[in-house]
Design an enzyme around this catalytic site. Sequence first.
Site, PDB file in Angstrom:
ATOM      1  N   GLY A 229       0.828  -1.196   0.000  1.00  0.00           N
ATOM      2  CA  GLY A 229       0.000   0.000   0.000  1.00  0.00           C
ATOM      3  C   GLY A 229       0.861   1.243   0.000  1.00  0.00           C
ATOM      4  N   ARG A 232       0.038   5.992   4.355  1.00  0.00           N
ATOM      5  CA  ARG A 232      -1.217   6.205   5.077  1.00  0.00           C
ATOM      6  C   ARG A 232      -2.414   5.546   4.385  1.00  0.00           C
ATOM      7  NH1 ARG A 232       1.815   7.300   8.620  1.00  0.00           N
ATOM      8  NH2 ARG A 232       1.793   9.152   9.952  1.00  0.00           N
ATOM      9  N   SER A 236      -0.667  -0.993   7.396  1.00  0.00           N
ATOM     10  CA  SER A 236      -0.232  -1.525   8.687  1.00  0.00           C
ATOM     11  C   SER A 236      -1.413  -1.962   9.535  1.00  0.00           C
ATOM     12  CB  SER A 236       0.595  -0.474   9.441  1.00  0.00           C
ATOM     13  OG  SER A 236       1.829  -0.251   8.803  1.00  0.00           O
ATOM     14  N   ALA A 253       9.945  -4.628  14.046  1.00  0.00           N
ATOM     15  CA  ALA A 253      10.028  -3.250  13.575  1.00  0.00           C
ATOM     16  C   ALA A 253      11.378  -3.039  12.917  1.00  0.00           C
ATOM     17  CB  ALA A 253       9.851  -2.277  14.743  1.00  0.00           C
ATOM     18  N   HIS A 271       1.653   3.131  16.579  1.00  0.00           N
ATOM     19  CA  HIS A 271       1.622   1.700  16.233  1.00  0.00           C
ATOM     20  C   HIS A 271       1.527   0.856  17.494  1.00  0.00           C
ATOM     21  CE1 HIS A 271       2.749   1.246  11.810  1.00  0.00           C
ATOM     22  NE2 HIS A 271       2.604   2.550  11.990  1.00  0.00           N
ATOM     23  N   ARG A 272       2.306   1.200  18.512  1.00  0.00           N
ATOM     24  CA  ARG A 272       2.283   0.411  19.747  1.00  0.00           C
ATOM     25  C   ARG A 272       0.925   0.478  20.420  1.00  0.00           C
ATOM     26  NH1 ARG A 272       8.230   2.174  22.065  1.00  0.00           N
ATOM     27  NH2 ARG A 272       9.436   0.559  20.985  1.00  0.00           N
ATOM     28  N   GLU A 283      13.194  -4.914  17.436  1.00  0.00           N
ATOM     29  CA  GLU A 283      13.662  -3.897  16.488  1.00  0.00           C
ATOM     30  C   GLU A 283      14.912  -4.431  15.800  1.00  0.00           C
ATOM     31  OE1 GLU A 283      14.205  -0.292  18.668  1.00  0.00           O
ATOM     32  OE2 GLU A 283      12.043   0.065  18.908  1.00  0.00           O
ATOM     33  N   ASP A 301       7.118  -5.105   9.794  1.00  0.00           N
ATOM     34  CA  ASP A 301       6.700  -3.783   9.337  1.00  0.00           C
ATOM     35  C   ASP A 301       7.920  -2.862   9.403  1.00  0.00           C
ATOM     36  OD1 ASP A 301       5.234  -1.608   8.551  1.00  0.00           O
ATOM     37  OD2 ASP A 301       3.814  -1.665  10.207  1.00  0.00           O
TER      38      ASP A 301
END
Length: 401
Positions: A229, A232, A236, A253, A271-272, A283, A301
């Site tokens: 995508g 925005r 996600s 991440a 996101h969290r 991460e 992601d």
Amino acid sequence: MDVTLLGTGAPAGLPRPDCPCAACTTALGADARAATSLLVDDSLLVDLTPGAALAAARAGHSLSGVAQVLLSHPHNGPAIEVPAGLPQPGRVPDGRELALLTGHRVRAVALDSPGTGYAVTGPDGLRLLYLPPGGAPAGPEEGPGTPYDLVLLDVVGRPDSLARLRAAGAVGPTTDVVAVHLDHDVPPGAELHRRLAAAGARAVPDGTTLVVGSYEEVPDVPRRTLVLGGARSGKSVEAERRLETFPDVLYVATGGSRGGDPEWAARVAAHRERRPGSWRTAETCDLVPLLEEDGPPLLVDCLSLWLTDAMDSVGAWDDAEWAGGGERALRERVAALTRAVRTTRRTVVAVSNEVGSGIVPATASGRRYRDELGRLNAAFAAECEQVLLVVAGQAVTLRGR
């Protein structure tokens, strides 16, 4: 044990009265739903709703043989007249069990919200679990190795409830998971069935009779999914939604924390905030070892930032380094990643940007990144059972069901 669903909708029904939203406007025919109510073996009625007797008659059943009426909602239901011949509705106290003369046993399940859930064991030993709207078990519902044959719950409104049941072993691979209390949060029809299939669940029309313990062909949850995508677009959110009914997800991440960048910190915090509290976060851009290990589902992601890191490490932004071995090194990294995706035994949902349809970058390095991301997306997609493109928050299936 048979269960007839006299209704499968939210307490206000679907469409909601006087609601002009798009979901309510299109909830017609088989997509229209009365408030959820269950008739078990024509002898046990769970939740007395308006029009229950007529709904039973339409489904080819009668309420004349009902020996027990139970309530699950936190209140005593709408102020309706109890049809002649039906016993007065009641409620089983949490943790208590009710034995019916018909051979059914009903145990009340404590919830983390007001209301009562019911675990019903039929004379044949088959078991079902029914939870009211917005409800999830307050504690470990069952130990491992004791999955229910049928579970009816608010999959859309409380996906974490299904995750808890899976974690406790109360929902297994053979459990038929049917979504009830369906409201206007998700457009009816194909989009509803697509979202439920991603959770290993299904929806059925009002009046459907389910044979507990019978095999139902529900689409398998894809083991590898790529969600593409633009910025925005909702990609996600779509990726997170696909795993929210599963416990112990590892969120990978690839962008790191970027200390000192407040705008990036705000993105990470958002996101969290969306993610279930049971998920863990790593991460890292070292994806190959994670894919090679056994473990819980991975949500990566995103691949776009993985590629940025890979291009940084091989000097891809410099023309001389790119020509002198950087391009070959990047190809090897992408090949290693796609090999790991091909052979992984973990459930994987990966997110990536789709940038090839936008403005042509003004710099050579920008064009190189655009081209390499297109190649990476194509290679990764080739190893996935399902590929989605998210546009304006709407997921379009490119591969898979």
